[in-house]
Every structure is written in structure tokens, then in C-alpha cells.
Design a protein around this motif. Structure first.
Motif, mmCIF file in Angstrom:
data_model
loop_
_atom_site.group_PDB
_atom_site.id
_atom_site.type_symbol
_atom_site.label_atom_id
_atom_site.label_comp_id
_atom_site.label_asym_id
_atom_site.label_seq_id
_atom_site.Cartn_x
_atom_site.Cartn_y
_atom_site.Cartn_z
ATOM 1 N N SER A 86 48.759 48.042 68.694
ATOM 2 C CA SER A 86 47.343 47.941 69.064
ATOM 3 C C SER A 86 46.717 49.314 69.224
ATOM 4 O O SER A 86 45.581 49.555 68.799
ATOM 5 C CB SER A 86 47.193 47.157 70.376
ATOM 6 O OG SER A 86 47.701 45.859 70.258
ATOM 7 N N LEU A 87 47.453 50.234 69.850
ATOM 8 C CA LEU A 87 46.906 51.567 70.105
ATOM 9 C C LEU A 87 46.735 52.353 68.804
ATOM 10 O O LEU A 87 45.742 53.069 68.636
ATOM 11 C CB LEU A 87 47.811 52.323 71.080
ATOM 12 C CG LEU A 87 48.120 51.595 72.396
ATOM 13 C CD1 LEU A 87 48.901 52.513 73.336
ATOM 14 C CD2 LEU A 87 46.852 51.082 73.057
ATOM 15 N N ARG A 88 47.682 52.221 67.904
ATOM 16 C CA ARG A 88 47.537 52.870 66.590
ATOM 17 C C ARG A 88 46.264 52.376 65.900
ATOM 18 O O ARG A 88 45.513 53.161 65.303
ATOM 19 C CB ARG A 88 48.735 52.558 65.691
ATOM 20 C CG ARG A 88 50.047 53.181 66.113
ATOM 21 C CD ARG A 88 51.132 52.761 65.126
ATOM 22 N NE ARG A 88 52.456 53.032 65.649
ATOM 23 C CZ ARG A 88 53.071 54.203 65.562
ATOM 24 N NH1 ARG A 88 52.464 55.213 64.959
ATOM 25 N NH2 ARG A 88 54.279 54.373 66.061
ATOM 26 N N ASN A 89 46.039 51.074 65.977
ATOM 27 C CA ASN A 89 44.852 50.514 65.335
ATOM 28 C C ASN A 89 43.571 51.038 65.974
ATOM 29 O O ASN A 89 42.619 51.402 65.272
ATOM 30 C CB ASN A 89 44.886 48.984 65.422
ATOM 31 C CG ASN A 89 45.830 48.363 64.408
ATOM 32 O OD1 ASN A 89 46.313 49.038 63.501
ATOM 33 N ND2 ASN A 89 46.096 47.086 64.560
ATOM 34 N N ILE A 90 43.532 51.076 67.291
ATOM 35 C CA ILE A 90 42.322 51.533 67.981
ATOM 36 C C ILE A 90 41.985 52.973 67.609
ATOM 37 O O ILE A 90 40.812 53.319 67.425
ATOM 38 C CB ILE A 90 42.480 51.367 69.503
ATOM 39 C CG1 ILE A 90 42.438 49.877 69.873
ATOM 40 C CG2 ILE A 90 41.401 52.139 70.264
ATOM 41 C CD1 ILE A 90 42.835 49.577 71.296
ATOM 42 N N VAL A 91 43.002 53.819 67.485
ATOM 43 C CA VAL A 91 42.769 55.215 67.110
ATOM 44 C C VAL A 91 42.105 55.297 65.736
ATOM 45 O O VAL A 91 41.266 56.175 65.487
ATOM 46 C CB VAL A 91 44.092 56.007 67.132
ATOM 47 C CG1 VAL A 91 43.949 57.356 66.449
ATOM 48 C CG2 VAL A 91 44.562 56.199 68.578
#
Length: 203
Positions: A86-91
Motif C-alpha cells: 500500500s505504501l509503495r502505491n501511495i508514493v
């Protein structure tokens, strides 16, 4: 198999939504909607990235998603498996969607918006549990909020104990890992050790 390929075809089947389906939509968190967020111990976080979509479960104490102001939510990222999908996507793409569930309640709350990650020390410290801070906090700019009626929860019998599945009726994580890794990881030892490992790494 006939496939629907245009919006016109789709609307011909479903028609137009009634006023109750549209008037409930806001671009900020109203006091009524805040009550849902403050009561919820669980949210599904949907994100999008170059590889596609992802949906991640997030749970904590009631109200763990903080309402900073009517246009801003804050979600602590607790200890996990370090996949950080999820965090990779948000970045890479700020678009997010959240679905809040409240045990025992039929209605749910949906939030769409844009997110960013912060490592602000003061903010992280404010989310500490048992002295442990989240490594990041997801800050969500609210773009759309509305409640979802209880039909899906009622159909699923989600909170009905008589329809709950016994945990031992499902494959264990250890069994799944062992099968997919040709027994390199997982197995009975993994399952036996997990409760204590989870207790020590919950926050």
C-alpha cells in the motif's frame, strides 16, 4: 457470454440512482460521518500503482483512524510483514479508498481521497501504543465521503455468530507457506509460534 462495453448499456440495465444515493455524498467528514470513523476498529485501504490495485486490511483500537479536521484523516502504519504494498502505491499514486466497518453495525462508511506518507516525529509519537510508534503515518486528503447501506452486511450475515466459520475449517498460514515453498518455510512450527510472535510484534 454477452459483455457490457458502454456506459449507456450499463445504465439501460440499472437506470439512474435515486436522491438518497446521491444526496448522502459529501466532500468532507460531517459530524455524522465522524461518528462512524470514531467507532470503527477496522478499515480496508485500497490503493493503486503501476502493477495494479491493492486492498489491505488495517485494524487497531476504535477510532484509530484520526480525524484531524473535516478534510483530513490520519492512519498510523503499524507493524506488519514489510511488504509495504500500500505504501509503495501511495508514493507513486496518491489515490486511495477506505471502507470502514463497525462490528455489530450494518451501515459502513466509504471515503475516497488522496494520500501522502509522513515520518514527522511528533505525529508518529502521538500514535504510540505501548511505547511503540508507527514507522509512518498515512495522511489522507478527503475528496468524497458517504455511507453504504446495510444490505451487503445483512446478506453476508457478517456479525451473525451462527454463520461464522470455525478457524480450524480453513488452511493455516503454516500449511499454505509450506505448500508454496516446498516446505522451506511454514509448517506446524510456524503456526505454533505465531501467537507469541504476534503478541510481541503487535505494535
Amino acid at each position: 457470454m454477452k459483455t457490457i462495453v458502454t456506459i449507456a448499456e450499463l445504465e439501460a440495465i440499472y437506470g439512474q440512482p435515486g436522491e438518497t444515493s446521491t444526496v448522502k455524498v459529501t466532500d468532507y467528514v460531517t459530524p455524522h460521518y465522524a461518528a462512524f470513523i470514531e467507532a470503527s476498529p477496522f478499515v480496508a485501504l485500497a490503493t493503486v500503482g503501476p502493477e495494479g490495485l491493492d486492498c489491505s486490511p488495517r485494524g487497531d483500537g476504535r477510532g484509530f483512524v484520526r480525524l484531524h479536521d473535516p478534510h483530513t484523516l490520519m492512519l498510523p502504519d503499524r507493524h506488519g510483514n514489510n511488504r509495504i504494498d500500500s505504501l509503495r502505491n501511495i508514493v507513486r499514486d496518491p489515490r486511495v479508498a477506505l471502507l470502514f466497518l463497525i462490528p455489530g453495525a450494518g451501515n459502513t462508511l466509504r471515503v475516497n481521497g488522496h494520500a501522502r506518507l509522513t515520518v514527522d516525529e511528533t505525529l508518529r509519537a502521538s500514535f504510540a501504543v505501548e511505547g511503540k510508534q508507527p514507522r509512518t503515518v498515512v495522511v489522507i486528503e478527503v475528496r468524497e465521503v458517504y455511507f453504504q447501506c446495510a444490505r451487503a452486511i445483512i446478506r453476508a450475515g457478517l456479525w451473525d455468530p451462527s454463520r461464522h466459520v470455525a478457524p480450524d475449517a480453513l488452511p493455516t498460514p503454516g500449511a499454505i507457506l509450506a505448500a508454496l515453498s516446498q516446505d522451506r518455510v511454514g509448517g506446524d512450527d510456524y503456526d505454533k509460534a505465531w501467537p507469541e510472535r504476534a503478541r510481541q510484534s503487535m505494535w
